[in-house]
Design a protein around this motif. Structure first.
Motif, PDB file in Angstrom:
ATOM      1  N   GLN A  27       0.835  -1.194   0.000  1.00 23.97           N
ATOM      2  CA  GLN A  27       0.000   0.000   0.000  1.00 23.97           C
ATOM      3  C   GLN A  27       0.881   1.260   0.000  1.00 23.97           C
ATOM      4  OE1 GLN A  27      -2.874  -0.066   3.140  1.00 23.97           O
ATOM      5  NE2 GLN A  27      -3.946   1.723   2.374  1.00 23.97           N
ATOM      6  N   TYR A  31       0.726   4.116  -2.982  1.00 23.54           N
ATOM      7  CA  TYR A  31       0.446   5.540  -2.781  1.00 23.54           C
ATOM      8  C   TYR A  31       1.634   6.422  -3.130  1.00 23.54           C
ATOM      9  CZ  TYR A  31      -4.099   4.562  -0.851  1.00 23.54           C
ATOM     10  OH  TYR A  31      -5.396   4.164  -0.699  1.00 23.54           O
ATOM     11  N   SER A  35       0.924   9.049  -6.024  1.00 25.09           N
ATOM     12  CA  SER A  35       1.120  10.461  -5.661  1.00 25.09           C
ATOM     13  C   SER A  35       2.083  11.141  -6.628  1.00 25.09           C
ATOM     14  CB  SER A  35       1.669  10.581  -4.240  1.00 25.09           C
ATOM     15  OG  SER A  35       0.742  10.116  -3.319  1.00 25.09           O
ATOM     16  N   LEU A  45      -3.869  12.752  -1.199  1.00 25.49           N
ATOM     17  CA  LEU A  45      -3.293  11.535  -0.643  1.00 25.49           C
ATOM     18  C   LEU A  45      -4.007  11.147   0.649  1.00 25.49           C
ATOM     19  CD1 LEU A  45      -1.113   9.340  -0.468  1.00 25.49           C
ATOM     20  CD2 LEU A  45       0.395  11.041   0.576  1.00 25.49           C
ATOM     21  N   HIS A  48      -7.468   9.629  -0.063  1.00 20.52           N
ATOM     22  CA  HIS A  48      -7.473   8.254  -0.560  1.00 20.52           C
ATOM     23  C   HIS A  48      -7.087   7.244   0.506  1.00 20.52           C
ATOM     24  CE1 HIS A  48      -8.546   9.007  -4.632  1.00 20.52           C
ATOM     25  NE2 HIS A  48      -7.598   9.885  -4.771  1.00 20.52           N
ATOM     26  N   ASP A  49      -6.357   7.662   1.514  1.00 18.18           N
ATOM     27  CA  ASP A  49      -5.925   6.740   2.553  1.00 18.18           C
ATOM     28  C   ASP A  49      -6.777   6.870   3.816  1.00 18.18           C
ATOM     29  OD1 ASP A  49      -4.207   4.770   3.599  1.00 18.18           O
ATOM     30  OD2 ASP A  49      -3.149   6.310   4.723  1.00 18.18           O
ATOM     31  N   THR A  54     -10.528   2.962   0.202  1.00 17.92           N
ATOM     32  CA  THR A  54      -9.386   3.533  -0.502  1.00 17.92           C
ATOM     33  C   THR A  54      -9.226   2.890  -1.871  1.00 17.92           C
ATOM     34  OG1 THR A  54      -7.838   1.944   0.396  1.00 17.92           O
ATOM     35  CG2 THR A  54      -8.153   3.983   1.653  1.00 17.92           C
TER      36      THR A  54
END
Length: 72
Positions: A27, A31, A35, A45, A48-49, A54
């Motif tokens: 993960q 990301y 990103s 960011l 999304h987390d 997500t």
């Protein structure tokens, strides 16, 4: 987290402060790459987390589905 998790430190410090909070190595890499590739702001960011919906978890769920795995 391994020392090679991040590419070349191409994001801002704020991005990395957020990214280092992610425990899952896959993960984290996802990301980091997203990103960078899509020029995500730190706010995007974080969005999304934020919870169980997500992008990473949705993609992971899709790829674990046998029908989709067979497609690839």
């Amino acid at each position: 987290m391994s020392e090679t998790s991040f590419r070349n430190f191409d994001l801002s410090w704020s991005h990395y402060l957020k990214l280092i909070q992610i425990d899952d190595e896959n993960q984290l890499k996802f990301y980091d790459i997203e990103s960078y590739n899509y020029n995500w702001s730190v706010r995007k960011l974080q969005h999304h987390d934020k919870d169980n919906q997500t992008i990473f978890k949705l993609i992971d769920k899709m790829l674990t589905n046998k029908k989709i795995k067979d497609f690839f």
